[in-house]
Design an enzyme around this catalytic site. Structure first.
Site, PDB file in Angstrom:
ATOM      1  N   SER A  59       1.230  -7.974 -34.028  1.00  0.00           N
ATOM      2  CA  SER A  59      -0.122  -8.562 -33.958  1.00  0.00           C
ATOM      3  C   SER A  59      -1.098  -7.406 -33.922  1.00  0.00           C
ATOM      4  O   SER A  59      -0.737  -6.309 -33.522  1.00  0.00           O
ATOM      5  CB  SER A  59      -0.272  -9.396 -32.686  1.00  0.00           C
ATOM      6  OG  SER A  59      -0.313  -8.540 -31.562  1.00  0.00           O
ATOM      7  N   GLY A 202      -0.614 -19.196 -40.897  1.00  0.00           N
ATOM      8  CA  GLY A 202       0.530 -19.718 -40.157  1.00  0.00           C
ATOM      9  C   GLY A 202       0.086 -20.594 -39.002  1.00  0.00           C
ATOM     10  O   GLY A 202      -1.103 -20.919 -38.850  1.00  0.00           O
ATOM     11  N   ASP A 203       1.050 -20.966 -38.183  1.00  0.00           N
ATOM     12  CA  ASP A 203       0.789 -21.844 -37.038  1.00  0.00           C
ATOM     13  C   ASP A 203      -0.250 -21.287 -36.080  1.00  0.00           C
ATOM     14  O   ASP A 203      -0.961 -22.041 -35.414  1.00  0.00           O
ATOM     15  CB  ASP A 203       2.098 -22.092 -36.272  1.00  0.00           C
ATOM     16  CG  ASP A 203       2.739 -20.797 -35.783  1.00  0.00           C
ATOM     17  OD1 ASP A 203       2.888 -19.870 -36.604  1.00  0.00           O
ATOM     18  OD2 ASP A 203       3.071 -20.700 -34.600  1.00  0.00           O
ATOM     19  N   THR A 222       5.533 -19.375 -30.615  1.00  0.00           N
ATOM     20  CA  THR A 222       5.916 -18.307 -31.536  1.00  0.00           C
ATOM     21  C   THR A 222       7.162 -18.748 -32.292  1.00  0.00           C
ATOM     22  O   THR A 222       7.854 -19.661 -31.867  1.00  0.00           O
ATOM     23  CB  THR A 222       6.168 -16.987 -30.769  1.00  0.00           C
ATOM     24  OG1 THR A 222       6.783 -16.036 -31.659  1.00  0.00           O
ATOM     25  CG2 THR A 222       7.099 -17.155 -29.581  1.00  0.00           C
ATOM     26  N   GLY A 225       6.459 -20.159 -38.459  1.00  0.00           N
ATOM     27  CA  GLY A 225       5.186 -20.865 -38.473  1.00  0.00           C
ATOM     28  C   GLY A 225       5.160 -22.178 -39.232  1.00  0.00           C
ATOM     29  O   GLY A 225       4.512 -23.136 -38.788  1.00  0.00           O
TER      30      GLY A 225
HETATM   31  N1  ASP Z   1       4.507 -17.898 -35.738  1.00  0.00           N
HETATM   32  C1  ASP Z   1       4.142 -16.702 -36.451  1.00  0.00           C
HETATM   33  C2  ASP Z   1       3.822 -17.047 -37.874  1.00  0.00           C
HETATM   34  O1  ASP Z   1       4.566 -17.762 -38.499  1.00  0.00           O
HETATM   35  C3  ASP Z   1       5.185 -15.656 -36.433  1.00  0.00           C
HETATM   36  C4  ASP Z   1       5.815 -15.357 -35.082  1.00  0.00           C
HETATM   37  O2  ASP Z   1       5.613 -16.078 -34.118  1.00  0.00           O
HETATM   38  O3  ASP Z   1       6.523 -14.344 -34.979  1.00  0.00           O
HETATM   39  O4  ASP Z   1       2.844 -16.555 -38.391  1.00  0.00           O
END
Ligand code: ASP
Length: 312
Positions: A59, A202-203, A222, A225
């Site tokens: 991130s 993503g999510d 997490t 996504g």
């Molecule tokens: N959920 C995140 C996405 O798909 C990735 C992650 O949680 O590692 O963007």
């Protein structure tokens, strides 16, 4: 009842010492705010900023490049009164979680994406940064080499078929807190999976999928996504918490994710202060603080779990 829990993503990885240090620093930064009477919102923002600035996390600075070799980040934040803000496909903002908060506090919208979101962040005085860390550039090159060799790329099974149409030459964090006044805030920030298609959201950009909070509690999710969005898992988790409480509620949602083969993890706090967390992936990590007691949990892909308690 005041508490904070932060996570460093669910997946298949071995969280080392640096990862642990980042989690602790994040949890302590958030706890320091709560302890001095600050808000849950300030606490989760401070905790997530620490992780966004830490290259070990997927991130902010540490995000994985997309197929075109560029960083695109998503982030979201939500409070128990349903105030919320999110950003998607940001390329320049050093701290996407701050941009998400400003969308919530300063605009009439919930979600800003792409150039408009970056422009908004700049106008709000947020710092810009080249978010590509050396480690992530290496990861990108390796993933790209696999794709060129015709191999599958993790989470992106259709990418092989699409790669010919693109000029391809050219890990996630979150926090949930409850403050002295009993207010809950949740936030999540990610660079998305390595080699995601440019423009993919993503999510984490979608309220209810990656982040949710209401009067019953808050969740930061997490994992993979796309299915998290399809099953709207953060909202599902908060609803389950409302029905049967944090611990049992989280177990219900994790079981649902297992049955549907969704790679998923979450951290949650109920409105009564109860903390819950769990995952369906090989590994996940989190750190929480309550009453000045810091607890860290790190699980590795080979099933080794390290749990530690200490002073915040
Ligand atoms: N959920 C995140 C996405 O798909 C990735 C992650 O949680 O590692 O963007």
């Amino acid at each position: 009842m005041a508490a904070i829990i932060v996570h460093g993503g669910a997946g298949a990885y071995d969280p080392g010492e640096e990862h642990e240090r980042g989690l602790k620093d994040a949890a302590n930064a958030g706890w320091a705010i709560i302890e001095s009477g600050g808000s849950a919102l300030d606490a989760i923002e401070a905790a997530i900023v620490v992780m966004e600035d830490f290259p070990i996390f997927q991130s902010g600075y540490g995000s994985s490049p997309n197929l075109a070799g560029e960083i695109e980040t998503d982030a979201s934040v939500m409070l128990d009164d349903l105030s919320c803000g999110a950003v998607g496909a940001l390329k320049a903002a050093a701290n996407p979680i701050k941009a998400a908060r400003l969308v919530m506090e300063r605009t009439d919208h919930v979600l800003l994406v792409g150039e408009g979101a970056d422009d908004f962040a700049r106008r709000m005085g947020l710092e810009s940064r080249d978010l590509a860390s050396e480690a992530r550039k290496e990861l990108y090159e390796k993933a790209l080499a696999k794709l060129r060799a015709g191999e599958d790329v993790k989470f992106l099974p259709r990418l092989k078929d699409l790669a010919a149409d693109f000029d391809i030459d050219t890990g996630t964090v979150g926090a949930v807190a409850i403050d002295d006044e009993g207010h809950v805030a949740a936030g999540t920030s990610t660079g998305g999976p390595v080699l995601q298609l440019p423009g993919r959201l993503g999510d984490v950009a979608v309220i209810g999928a990656g982040t949710y909070a209401n009067a019953n509690g808050g969740v930061s999710a997490t994992g993979h996504g796309e299915p998290i969005m399809k099953h709207v898992l953060a909202k599902a988790a908060v609803d389950a918490i409302a029905n049967v409480g944090a611990r049992e509620g989280i177990e219900t949602v994790l079981e649902y994710a297992r049955i549907n083969e969704i790679r998923f993890g979450l951290v949650a706090i109920e409105e009564n202060g109860a903390i819950a967390r769990g995952f369906t992936t090989e590994a996940m990590s989190w750190a929480s603080v309550r009453d000045g007691e810091l607890e860290t949990f790190l699980s590795t892909g080979d099933g080794v779990r390290r749990k530690k308690k200490g002073k915040a």
